[in-house]
Design a protein around this motif. Structure first.
Motif, PDB file in Angstrom:
ATOM      1  N   HIS A 256      16.312   1.754  -2.005  1.00 30.08           N
ATOM      2  CA  HIS A 256      17.338   1.517  -3.026  1.00 30.08           C
ATOM      3  C   HIS A 256      16.656   1.044  -4.294  1.00 30.08           C
ATOM      4  O   HIS A 256      16.022  -0.004  -4.325  1.00 30.08           O
ATOM      5  CB  HIS A 256      18.346   0.473  -2.549  1.00 30.08           C
ATOM      6  N   ASN A 257      16.773   1.840  -5.359  1.00 26.15           N
ATOM      7  CA  ASN A 257      16.102   1.546  -6.618  1.00 26.15           C
ATOM      8  C   ASN A 257      17.034   0.985  -7.692  1.00 26.15           C
ATOM      9  O   ASN A 257      16.613   0.831  -8.839  1.00 26.15           O
ATOM     10  CB  ASN A 257      15.432   2.810  -7.172  1.00 26.15           C
ATOM     11  N   GLY A 258      18.296   0.732  -7.343  1.00 23.39           N
ATOM     12  CA  GLY A 258      19.227   0.256  -8.354  1.00 23.39           C
ATOM     13  C   GLY A 258      19.590   1.355  -9.328  1.00 23.39           C
ATOM     14  O   GLY A 258      19.625   2.540  -8.981  1.00 23.39           O
ATOM     15  N   SER A 259      19.842   0.996 -10.573  1.00 24.31           N
ATOM     16  CA  SER A 259      20.289   1.970 -11.567  1.00 24.31           C
ATOM     17  C   SER A 259      19.180   2.930 -11.987  1.00 24.31           C
ATOM     18  O   SER A 259      19.459   4.010 -12.505  1.00 24.31           O
ATOM     19  CB  SER A 259      20.842   1.254 -12.800  1.00 24.31           C
ATOM     20  N   ARG A 260      17.938   2.548 -11.756  1.00 21.22           N
ATOM     21  CA  ARG A 260      16.799   3.408 -12.140  1.00 21.22           C
ATOM     22  C   ARG A 260      16.350   4.219 -10.918  1.00 21.22           C
ATOM     23  O   ARG A 260      15.217   4.141 -10.465  1.00 21.22           O
ATOM     24  CB  ARG A 260      15.666   2.555 -12.679  1.00 21.22           C
ATOM     25  N   ALA A 261      17.277   5.027 -10.431  1.00 22.17           N
ATOM     26  CA  ALA A 261      17.067   5.667  -9.129  1.00 22.17           C
ATOM     27  C   ALA A 261      15.837   6.554  -9.072  1.00 22.17           C
ATOM     28  O   ALA A 261      15.190   6.647  -8.027  1.00 22.17           O
ATOM     29  CB  ALA A 261      18.315   6.472  -8.748  1.00 22.17           C
ATOM     30  N   HIS A 262      15.494   7.224 -10.176  1.00 23.91           N
ATOM     31  CA  HIS A 262      14.381   8.174 -10.132  1.00 23.91           C
ATOM     32  C   HIS A 262      13.094   7.622 -10.740  1.00 23.91           C
ATOM     33  O   HIS A 262      12.040   8.238 -10.599  1.00 23.91           O
ATOM     34  CB  HIS A 262      14.771   9.472 -10.853  1.00 23.91           C
ATOM     35  N   ASP A 263      13.134   6.485 -11.392  1.00 23.42           N
ATOM     36  CA  ASP A 263      11.935   5.951 -12.041  1.00 23.42           C
ATOM     37  C   ASP A 263      10.846   5.643 -11.014  1.00 23.42           C
ATOM     38  O   ASP A 263      11.125   5.173  -9.911  1.00 23.42           O
ATOM     39  CB  ASP A 263      12.258   4.672 -12.812  1.00 23.42           C
ATOM     40  N   VAL A 264       9.618   5.861 -11.400  1.00 24.12           N
ATOM     41  CA  VAL A 264       8.514   5.664 -10.461  1.00 24.12           C
ATOM     42  C   VAL A 264       8.270   4.190 -10.159  1.00 24.12           C
ATOM     43  O   VAL A 264       7.879   3.834  -9.032  1.00 24.12           O
ATOM     44  CB  VAL A 264       7.232   6.351 -10.986  1.00 24.12           C
ATOM     45  N   GLN A 265       8.492   3.291 -11.146  1.00 26.83           N
ATOM     46  CA  GLN A 265       8.189   1.878 -10.902  1.00 26.83           C
ATOM     47  C   GLN A 265       9.001   1.277  -9.754  1.00 26.83           C
ATOM     48  O   GLN A 265       8.419   0.645  -8.860  1.00 26.83           O
ATOM     49  CB  GLN A 265       8.376   1.057 -12.183  1.00 26.83           C
ATOM     50  N   PRO A 266      10.341   1.421  -9.718  1.00 27.87           N
ATOM     51  CA  PRO A 266      11.061   0.873  -8.565  1.00 27.87           C
ATOM     52  C   PRO A 266      10.710   1.554  -7.252  1.00 27.87           C
ATOM     53  O   PRO A 266      10.776   0.924  -6.189  1.00 27.87           O
ATOM     54  CB  PRO A 266      12.540   1.063  -8.932  1.00 27.87           C
ATOM     55  N   TYR A 267      10.332   2.807  -7.301  1.00 29.79           N
ATOM     56  CA  TYR A 267       9.831   3.442  -6.074  1.00 29.79           C
ATOM     57  C   TYR A 267       8.583   2.726  -5.578  1.00 29.79           C
ATOM     58  O   TYR A 267       8.428   2.433  -4.382  1.00 29.79           O
ATOM     59  CB  TYR A 267       9.518   4.916  -6.325  1.00 29.79           C
ATOM     60  N   LEU A 268       7.674   2.425  -6.486  1.00 27.55           N
ATOM     61  CA  LEU A 268       6.403   1.820  -6.100  1.00 27.55           C
ATOM     62  C   LEU A 268       6.560   0.364  -5.661  1.00 27.55           C
ATOM     63  O   LEU A 268       5.818  -0.103  -4.793  1.00 27.55           O
ATOM     64  CB  LEU A 268       5.409   1.904  -7.256  1.00 27.55           C
ATOM     65  N   THR A 269       7.496  -0.359  -6.262  1.00 25.59           N
ATOM     66  CA  THR A 269       7.653  -1.770  -5.906  1.00 25.59           C
ATOM     67  C   THR A 269       8.396  -1.971  -4.589  1.00 25.59           C
ATOM     68  O   THR A 269       8.421  -3.091  -4.068  1.00 25.59           O
ATOM     69  CB  THR A 269       8.413  -2.542  -7.003  1.00 25.59           C
ATOM     70  N   ALA A 270       8.991  -0.923  -4.042  1.00 24.85           N
ATOM     71  CA  ALA A 270       9.733  -1.059  -2.785  1.00 24.85           C
ATOM     72  C   ALA A 270       8.784  -1.427  -1.637  1.00 24.85           C
ATOM     73  O   ALA A 270       7.671  -0.905  -1.544  1.00 24.85           O
ATOM     74  CB  ALA A 270      10.462   0.239  -2.456  1.00 24.85           C
ATOM     75  N   ARG A 271       9.242  -2.306  -0.772  1.00 24.49           N
ATOM     76  CA  ARG A 271       8.432  -2.714   0.380  1.00 24.49           C
ATOM     77  C   ARG A 271       8.118  -1.508   1.262  1.00 24.49           C
ATOM     78  O   ARG A 271       7.014  -1.401   1.819  1.00 24.49           O
ATOM     79  CB  ARG A 271       9.159  -3.783   1.191  1.00 24.49           C
ATOM     80  N   GLU A 272       9.077  -0.598   1.391  1.00 20.99           N
ATOM     81  CA  GLU A 272       8.869   0.586   2.224  1.00 20.99           C
ATOM     82  C   GLU A 272       7.704   1.432   1.697  1.00 20.99           C
ATOM     83  O   GLU A 272       6.914   1.969   2.467  1.00 20.99           O
ATOM     84  CB  GLU A 272      10.142   1.437   2.274  1.00 20.99           C
ATOM     85  N   THR A 273       7.617   1.530   0.373  1.00 22.14           N
ATOM     86  CA  THR A 273       6.498   2.256  -0.224  1.00 22.14           C
ATOM     87  C   THR A 273       5.197   1.514   0.011  1.00 22.14           C
ATOM     88  O   THR A 273       4.168   2.122   0.350  1.00 22.14           O
ATOM     89  CB  THR A 273       6.732   2.442  -1.733  1.00 22.14           C
ATOM     90  N   GLY A 274       5.235   0.194  -0.156  1.00 15.90           N
ATOM     91  CA  GLY A 274       4.037  -0.607   0.095  1.00 15.90           C
ATOM     92  C   GLY A 274       3.523  -0.466   1.512  1.00 15.90           C
ATOM     93  O   GLY A 274       2.312  -0.372   1.745  1.00 15.90           O
ATOM     94  N   LEU A 275       4.441  -0.416   2.476  1.00 14.62           N
ATOM     95  CA  LEU A 275       4.035  -0.238   3.867  1.00 14.62           C
ATOM     96  C   LEU A 275       3.360   1.114   4.080  1.00 14.62           C
ATOM     97  O   LEU A 275       2.351   1.214   4.793  1.00 14.62           O
ATOM     98  CB  LEU A 275       5.257  -0.361   4.791  1.00 14.62           C
ATOM     99  N   ALA A 276       3.911   2.157   3.463  1.00 15.34           N
ATOM    100  CA  ALA A 276       3.323   3.496   3.602  1.00 15.34           C
ATOM    101  C   ALA A 276       1.931   3.545   2.972  1.00 15.34           C
ATOM    102  O   ALA A 276       1.008   4.153   3.525  1.00 15.34           O
ATOM    103  CB  ALA A 276       4.233   4.538   2.973  1.00 15.34           C
ATOM    104  N   ILE A 277       1.768   2.909   1.824  1.00 14.45           N
ATOM    105  CA  ILE A 277       0.470   2.873   1.161  1.00 14.45           C
ATOM    106  C   ILE A 277      -0.530   2.064   1.998  1.00 14.45           C
ATOM    107  O   ILE A 277      -1.683   2.478   2.187  1.00 14.45           O
ATOM    108  CB  ILE A 277       0.594   2.292  -0.265  1.00 14.45           C
ATOM    109  N   ALA A 278      -0.099   0.905   2.481  1.00 16.41           N
ATOM    110  CA  ALA A 278      -0.979   0.065   3.295  1.00 16.41           C
ATOM    111  C   ALA A 278      -1.446   0.804   4.547  1.00 16.41           C
ATOM    112  O   ALA A 278      -2.622   0.716   4.935  1.00 16.41           O
ATOM    113  CB  ALA A 278      -0.256  -1.228   3.678  1.00 16.41           C
ATOM    114  N   GLU A 279      -0.526   1.526   5.184  1.00  7.65           N
ATOM    115  CA  GLU A 279      -0.890   2.277   6.387  1.00  7.65           C
ATOM    116  C   GLU A 279      -1.941   3.333   6.072  1.00  7.65           C
ATOM    117  O   GLU A 279      -2.889   3.538   6.834  1.00  7.65           O
ATOM    118  CB  GLU A 279       0.348   2.925   6.990  1.00  7.65           C
ATOM    119  N   ALA A 280      -1.788   3.994   4.943  1.00  9.02           N
ATOM    120  CA  ALA A 280      -2.758   5.028   4.559  1.00  9.02           C
ATOM    121  C   ALA A 280      -4.123   4.424   4.254  1.00  9.02           C
ATOM    122  O   ALA A 280      -5.157   4.992   4.629  1.00  9.02           O
ATOM    123  CB  ALA A 280      -2.236   5.794   3.334  1.00  9.02           C
TER     124      ALA A 280
END
Length: 282
Positions: A256-280
């Motif tokens: 859930h990125n709030g009102s900036r649904a497509h912006d890259v910054q809220p995608y990157l700050t999401a914990r789910e994204t962080g977990l995927a990056i950490a796993e890689a």
């Protein structure tokens, strides 16, 4: 020799690789911190930049005239605008959908789409000309072989033996997918796609190369793991799950990125994204 290579989306044509990497890194590290992982240094990250391929050459005029609905080309450009319109209307109740009767002052479908998108939080702050320009960059990527090949070459050059992760946003996910399919010698990579339009049939999916067969796309050989992350309100990532078309090995994750649904910054700050990056990276 970067561990992580970033691939940007549309409307980045007046930036550069350093600008993109500098803008993405703090948000990327925020996501990593939320996932309990150490932050990356600037030396760990680089950008495969292709935005300049869309930048017009200099001239003496005061500027290009703004684009209007009459400038939208039939085919992919108006298909994209209608796709974004549908996605925005599905996500936001105050955005009139394509099934709402046209008002007399906006009888053309394209103009209706632009009017509707102007009320969407997804396109907040964008002029009508900017919306059309965004659709035009996507169309040029698919129609102009030189741009398409050059964008792919930029990413292939950025991936080194030290690279373990490619993070691709929006149109960048198309660049990443096509590049990795075309270069099987790049191996043991993790692909992370954010706000990807790859699954949108009739607009993007049917135009990717290699061409899908029987409604299924080929798996990119160098990729050992693929995580696709999408926000339910992202009008560009109209199809949120890529596994049905690209294979069950794709892990689809919702954020859930709030009102900036497509912006890259809220995608990157999401914990789910962080977990995927950490796993890689681990």
């Amino acid at each position: 020799m970067s561990r992580v290579v970033l691939v940007h989306g549309i409307a980045q044509h007046v930036k550069g690789p350093e600008t993109v990497a500098h803008a993405w890194l703090p948000a990327l590290n925020d996501g990593l911190r939320l996932a309990g992982h150490n932050a990356l240094s600037p030396q760990d990250v680089s950008a495969a930049f292709y935005g300049d391929l869309f930048r017009p050459s200099g001239h003496r005029a005061l500027g290009e005239p703004p684009l209007t609905a009459s400038d939208v080309l039939p085919g992919l450009e108006d298909d994209l605008l209608l796709s974004w319109w549908k996605g925005a209307a599905d996500a936001e109740s105050h955005v009139p959908g394509p099934d709402v009767p046209a008002r007399l002052r906006a009888p053309r479908v394209v103009q209706r789409a632009l009017n509707a998108l102007s009320h969407s939080s997804f396109f907040t702050g964008l002029t009508e000309s900017a919306m059309i320009g965004s659709a035009r960059q996507v169309r040029r990527y698919f129609d102009d072989g030189e741009i398409r090949n050059a964008a792919s070459d930029r990413l292939a050059w950025a991936v080194t033996p030290d690279t373990s992760l490619v993070i691709a946003h929006s149109l960048g996910s198309v660049v990443a997918y096509e590049t990795l399919c075309a270069r099987p010698h790049l191996h043991d990579l993790t692909l992370l796609t954010l706000g990807s339009p790859l699954g949108v049939r009739g607009v993007v999916f049917d135009r990717i190369r290699p061409a899908p067969q029987g409604g299924r796309a080929r798996w990119p050989v160098p990729v050992k793991r693929w995580t696709n992350i999408a926000d339910s309100g992202d009008a560009v990532a109209l199809v949120k799950e890529l596994a049905p078309a690209f294979g069950s090995r794709v892990q689809d994750v919702a954020v859930h990125n709030g009102s900036r649904a497509h912006d890259v910054q809220p995608y990157l700050t999401a914990r789910e994204t962080g977990l995927a990056i950490a796993e890689a990276l681990d």
